[in-house]
Design an enzyme around this catalytic site. Structure first.
Site, PDB file in Angstrom:
ATOM      1  N   LEU A  80      27.505  99.281   2.683  1.00  0.00           N
ATOM      2  CA  LEU A  80      28.081  99.528   1.354  1.00  0.00           C
ATOM      3  C   LEU A  80      27.120 100.280   0.443  1.00  0.00           C
ATOM      4  O   LEU A  80      27.536 101.020  -0.439  1.00  0.00           O
ATOM      5  CB  LEU A  80      28.472  98.199   0.699  1.00  0.00           C
ATOM      6  CG  LEU A  80      29.565  97.383   1.400  1.00  0.00           C
ATOM      7  CD1 LEU A  80      29.766  96.045   0.692  1.00  0.00           C
ATOM      8  CD2 LEU A  80      30.878  98.158   1.446  1.00  0.00           C
ATOM      9  N   GLY A  81      25.833 100.066   0.634  1.00  0.00           N
ATOM     10  CA  GLY A  81      24.841 100.714  -0.213  1.00  0.00           C
ATOM     11  C   GLY A  81      23.447 100.293   0.197  1.00  0.00           C
ATOM     12  O   GLY A  81      23.261  99.383   0.999  1.00  0.00           O
ATOM     13  N   GLY A  83      19.006 100.305  -1.174  1.00  0.00           N
ATOM     14  CA  GLY A  83      17.973 100.567  -2.160  1.00  0.00           C
ATOM     15  C   GLY A  83      16.622 100.619  -1.474  1.00  0.00           C
ATOM     16  O   GLY A  83      16.526 100.758  -0.254  1.00  0.00           O
ATOM     17  N   THR A  84      15.568 100.488  -2.265  1.00  0.00           N
ATOM     18  CA  THR A  84      14.216 100.580  -1.719  1.00  0.00           C
ATOM     19  C   THR A  84      13.898  99.432  -0.780  1.00  0.00           C
ATOM     20  O   THR A  84      13.271  99.618   0.261  1.00  0.00           O
ATOM     21  CB  THR A  84      13.188 100.606  -2.863  1.00  0.00           C
ATOM     22  OG1 THR A  84      13.533 101.650  -3.779  1.00  0.00           O
ATOM     23  CG2 THR A  84      11.790 100.858  -2.324  1.00  0.00           C
ATOM     24  N   ALA A  86      16.321  96.836   0.140  1.00  0.00           N
ATOM     25  CA  ALA A  86      17.460  96.106   0.709  1.00  0.00           C
ATOM     26  C   ALA A  86      18.622  97.038   1.036  1.00  0.00           C
ATOM     27  O   ALA A  86      18.729  98.147   0.502  1.00  0.00           O
ATOM     28  CB  ALA A  86      17.923  95.025  -0.266  1.00  0.00           C
ATOM     29  N   LYS A  87      19.474  96.560   1.936  1.00  0.00           N
ATOM     30  CA  LYS A  87      20.736  97.212   2.252  1.00  0.00           C
ATOM     31  C   LYS A  87      21.853  96.190   2.086  1.00  0.00           C
ATOM     32  O   LYS A  87      21.643  95.004   2.328  1.00  0.00           O
ATOM     33  CB  LYS A  87      20.732  97.749   3.688  1.00  0.00           C
ATOM     34  CG  LYS A  87      19.746  98.878   3.929  1.00  0.00           C
ATOM     35  CD  LYS A  87      19.818  99.381   5.361  1.00  0.00           C
ATOM     36  CE  LYS A  87      18.850 100.527   5.596  1.00  0.00           C
ATOM     37  NZ  LYS A  87      18.908 101.026   6.991  1.00  0.00           N
ATOM     38  N   VAL A  88      23.022  96.658   1.678  1.00  0.00           N
ATOM     39  CA  VAL A  88      24.160  95.765   1.473  1.00  0.00           C
ATOM     40  C   VAL A  88      25.272  96.153   2.442  1.00  0.00           C
ATOM     41  O   VAL A  88      25.679  97.311   2.503  1.00  0.00           O
ATOM     42  CB  VAL A  88      24.674  95.832   0.022  1.00  0.00           C
ATOM     43  CG1 VAL A  88      25.852  94.881  -0.163  1.00  0.00           C
ATOM     44  CG2 VAL A  88      23.560  95.486  -0.958  1.00  0.00           C
ATOM     45  N   LYS A 103      23.514  91.079   1.416  1.00  0.00           N
ATOM     46  CA  LYS A 103      22.347  91.859   1.011  1.00  0.00           C
ATOM     47  C   LYS A 103      21.198  91.522   1.953  1.00  0.00           C
ATOM     48  O   LYS A 103      20.762  90.370   2.019  1.00  0.00           O
ATOM     49  CB  LYS A 103      21.988  91.517  -0.439  1.00  0.00           C
ATOM     50  CG  LYS A 103      20.842  92.316  -1.024  1.00  0.00           C
ATOM     51  CD  LYS A 103      20.650  91.914  -2.485  1.00  0.00           C
ATOM     52  CE  LYS A 103      19.523  92.670  -3.150  1.00  0.00           C
ATOM     53  NZ  LYS A 103      19.363  92.260  -4.571  1.00  0.00           N
ATOM     54  N   ASP A 196      19.250  94.096 -17.957  1.00  0.00           N
ATOM     55  CA  ASP A 196      19.568  95.412 -17.395  1.00  0.00           C
ATOM     56  C   ASP A 196      21.085  95.604 -17.335  1.00  0.00           C
ATOM     57  O   ASP A 196      21.630  96.054 -16.327  1.00  0.00           O
ATOM     58  CB  ASP A 196      18.952  95.561 -16.001  1.00  0.00           C
ATOM     59  CG  ASP A 196      18.970  97.014 -15.509  1.00  0.00           C
ATOM     60  OD1 ASP A 196      19.015  97.926 -16.367  1.00  0.00           O
ATOM     61  OD2 ASP A 196      18.947  97.234 -14.288  1.00  0.00           O
TER      62      ASP A 196
END
Length: 520
Positions: A80-81, A83-84, A86-88, A103, A196
């Site tokens: 799904l997505g 980041g630096t 982690a992956k989801v 996650k 945030d």
């Protein structure tokens, strides 16, 4: 004279050369090659080495039915997505068939970056904030190399994608803002500050309801310094409150309110209020509070935004004041929910009104799966759960181990009674009726829920009955939600005075929990 021989006509053959081959396509630039390799690697077609060279990918575990199962509970699906750290992935609960988002966090990366405490804090925060408009964390699992957050799957995507198509109708923007404030109010009541808030961190479910996500930068009350303020510069530039820019201490709750104001402006206008290509110029606009409302904003909305985007945090509107605002209150419904068997359950006010009009009592809520003591004979009811050795030891005041397993802040009390179970349950229902609490019953457990919506949600109390001996039971009462002071007031004025009549006077808890040794 010799006759000349006739010569055949001269045939001239013209050879046309083949056209030159087309030049080879230009070699991709290094950054383009790197991008293509990374993209092909992510979707599972190519492998890449450290130099960016690509090659056909060997079969990977996610495509293997055997290796696609996580911990024997979840079947991993598409990415799904990422980041630096982690992956989801989209996944499915094998037992229930429900979709979840998992996650996957790389342990080595977070350890090298010193983010272990950060991950622990995020887990703690997600356990605290159980609300219909907040993405729910179901469980956390780990292996030697990975940490897995099993979370609610929100299929509607980011609110940002909806706003990117254009500004929203006022009624739609109002509904999203109401849901945002409801969730933020709940978080603040639980001592959690997001820090945030932005449309990218607000998701939409399939029913069009908002879900707050990504508590990675959140702060909790325990982190605040002695001055009661936050001192960490964090957040997304366009949504940061002016007091955060000063790099001095700031009230995180008031900073969240500012971010909510920016989000409301974006929903209604389709753009941020303090935009500039130069980030330093944008910071100056934020610090001075320089923004202009479009002409289609109503006067009530302009007044609310002026209070939300007040550069002085001391005079900025508060969450309780927002909920009393005329523009905000239009069509607003308090969300009612409760937690049962670790599952978040929501009640819609419309459903409650229908139930009341059909003649059902609004004080006691029942379903086919729940036990009604008044209609069933005590002989037909199942026996309460018996206590095992660990339960008995943990009930002793000197060996209370519950803090190792329960959420922080859960107050409770317990007592031994020789009264019939039906009498204990009837007494708890009687107490609930006096203070207009809702009662939910399931076997030998009851849940009392207050009707007043506090900052930490409605006061919710759970009571469970356990069999100690054939003639004695242990009644355990715990606060499961709501304000601590409200709970203590309820216990001192209503609960304890009434339940004291049922306490077994001849047996103190320590004596009742006495365990003889094998040598006696």
């Amino acid at each position: 004279m010799a006759q000349a021989l006739a010569q055949p006509p001269l045939v001239v053959t013209t050879v046309v050369p083949d056209p030159p081959p087309p030049p080879p396509p230009p070699h991709p630039k290094p950054y383009a090659l790197r991008y293509m390799a990374d993209l092909l690697g992510r979707i599972g077609i190519m492998d890449t080495d450290k130099d960016g060279n690509i090659s056909p990918q060997s079969p990977r575990s996610p495509r293997s039915p055997r290796n696609n199962i996580l911990m024997g509970k979840y079947e991993l699906g598409k990415l799904l997505g990422h980041g630096t750290f982690a992956k989801v992935y989209l996944a499915q609960n094998i037992k229930s068939g429900d979709k979840v988002a998992i996650k996957v966090i790389d342990k080595e990366k977070i350890m090298k970056s010193g983010l272990v405490a950060h991950i622990k804090r995020e887990i703690s925060i997600l356990r605290r904030v159980r609300h219909p408009y907040i993405v729910h964390l179901f469980e956390v699992m780990a292996t030697k190399s990975k940490i897995y957050f099993v979370m609610e799957y929100v299929g509607g995507g980011e609110l940002f994608n909806t706003v990117a198509k254009g500004r929203l109708p006022e009624e739609t923007a109002r509904r999203y803002f109401q849901q945002l404030i409801s969730s933020v109010s709940f978080c603040h009541g639980r001592g959690v500050y997001h820090r945030d808030l932005k449309p990218e961190n607000l998701l939409l479910d399939n029913k069009g309801n908002l879900k707050v996500s990504d508590f990675g930068l959140s702060a909790v009350a325990e982190q605040l310094r002695q001055d009661g303020l936050c001192h960490t510069f964090c957040g997304t530039p366009a949504y940061i409150a002016p007091e955060v820019l000063t790099r001095k201490g700031y009230d995180a709750a008031k900073a969240d309110v500012w971010s909510c104001g920016v989000i409301l402006f974006v929903l209604m206008a389709g753009h941020i209020p303090f935009y500039d290509k130069n980030i330093m110029v944008m910071y100056k606009k934020i610090y001075k509070g320089e923004f202009r409302c479009p002409r289609w904003f109503s006067s009530d909305l302009v007044r609310l935004l002026t209070r939300l985007l007040d550069t002085n945090p001391d005079t900025r509107i508060t969450i309780p004041e927002i909920m009393k605002n005329r523009w905000f209150k239009k069509g607003f419904k308090h969300v009612k929910f409760y937690i049962e068997d670790d599952k978040l359950c929501r009640e819609d006010e419309d459903e409650e009104e229908e139930a009341s009009s059909s003649g059902r009592s609004s004080t006691v809520s029942e379903s086919d799966a729940e036990f009604d003591v008044k209609r069933m004979g005590i002989g037909s009811m199942p026996r309460p759960s018996s206590l095992n050795a660990f339960d008995i030891i943990s009930f002793s005041s000197g060996f209370d181990l519950s803090g190792l397993f329960e959420e922080e802040g859960g107050e409770g009390t317990r007592f031994v009674s020789g009264a019939p179970v039906s009498k204990i349950i009837s007494k708890l229902e009687e107490i609930a009726k006096i203070v207009s609490f809702t009662v939910r019953k399931k076997e030998w457990s009851l849940r009392l829920e207050g009707c007043r919506e506090g900052a930490k949600g409605p006061l919710t109390i759970a009571a469970e009955i356990f069999e100690l001996t054939p003639s004695l039971v242990v009644v355990e009462v715990k606060k499961k939600g709501g304000d601590r002071e409200e709970y203590e007031e309820f216990c001192n004025k209503e609960l304890r005075p009434e339940l004291e009549k049922l306490i077994h006077e001849e047996v103190v808890v320590e004596e009742a929990l006495y365990l003889p040794s094998d040598t006696e």
